[in-house]
Write a protein that holds these residues in place. Structure first.
Motif, PDB file in Angstrom:
ATOM      1  N   ARG A   3      -2.399  -9.876  10.827  1.00 49.46           N
ATOM      2  CA  ARG A   3      -2.642  -8.432  10.786  1.00 49.46           C
ATOM      3  C   ARG A   3      -1.694  -7.703   9.831  1.00 49.46           C
ATOM      4  N   SER A   4      -0.391  -7.966   9.938  1.00 44.11           N
ATOM      5  CA  SER A   4       0.565  -7.263   9.079  1.00 44.11           C
ATOM      6  C   SER A   4       0.381  -7.656   7.616  1.00 44.11           C
ATOM      7  N   ARG A   7      -2.676  -5.808   6.420  1.00 42.50           N
ATOM      8  CA  ARG A   7      -2.351  -4.385   6.226  1.00 42.50           C
ATOM      9  C   ARG A   7      -1.623  -4.184   4.895  1.00 42.50           C
ATOM     10  N   ARG A  11      -2.776  -2.246   1.590  1.00 47.91           N
ATOM     11  CA  ARG A  11      -1.930  -1.191   1.010  1.00 47.91           C
ATOM     12  C   ARG A  11      -1.793  -1.415  -0.500  1.00 47.91           C
ATOM     13  N   LEU A  34      -2.046   3.015   8.341  1.00 49.53           N
ATOM     14  CA  LEU A  34      -1.888   1.559   8.374  1.00 49.53           C
ATOM     15  C   LEU A  34      -3.166   0.872   8.821  1.00 49.53           C
ATOM     16  N   LYS A  35      -3.882   1.470   9.767  1.00 54.36           N
ATOM     17  CA  LYS A  35      -5.173   0.913  10.203  1.00 54.36           C
ATOM     18  C   LYS A  35      -6.191   0.966   9.073  1.00 54.36           C
ATOM     19  N   GLU A  38      -5.533  -1.868   6.661  1.00 56.74           N
ATOM     20  CA  GLU A  38      -6.023  -3.132   7.211  1.00 56.74           C
ATOM     21  C   GLU A  38      -7.552  -3.203   7.147  1.00 56.74           C
TER      22      GLU A  38
END
Length: 88
Positions: A3-4, A7, A11, A34-35, A38
């Protein structure tokens, strides 16, 4: 992709796609933003996967449209601080 990682990939991809917003995108830390990063990366990955398989051009177009919609949301979220509060 974790996930990170997704994201941060989103970005960076958005920062390249929207150079006029690059500084704001790279500094963003709002959970909604941030969502969106992602979600953008996920849409791009899905679009690219469908494109590689070359079996459904309509689906590629749908993912392209989804990416554009997310880009518009990112622009609004970066320009209007209250946008994140209204949509959460």
């Amino acid at each position: 992709m974790a996930r990170s990682n997704r994201r941060e990939a989103g970005r960076r991809r958005l920062a390249m796609r929207l150079p006029h917003m690059r500084t704001l995108i790279m500094a963003a830390c709002d959970p909604l933003q941030l969502k969106l990063f992602e979600a953008y990366q996920m849409a791009v990955e899905a679009r690219d996967s469908v494109r590689r398989r070359r079996f459904n051009p309509n689906l590629v177009r749908e993912y392209d449209e989804t990416c554009l919609v997310i880009e518009r949301h990112v622009i609004r979220a970066m320009q209007e601080p209250s946008y994140a509060q209204r949509t959460s």
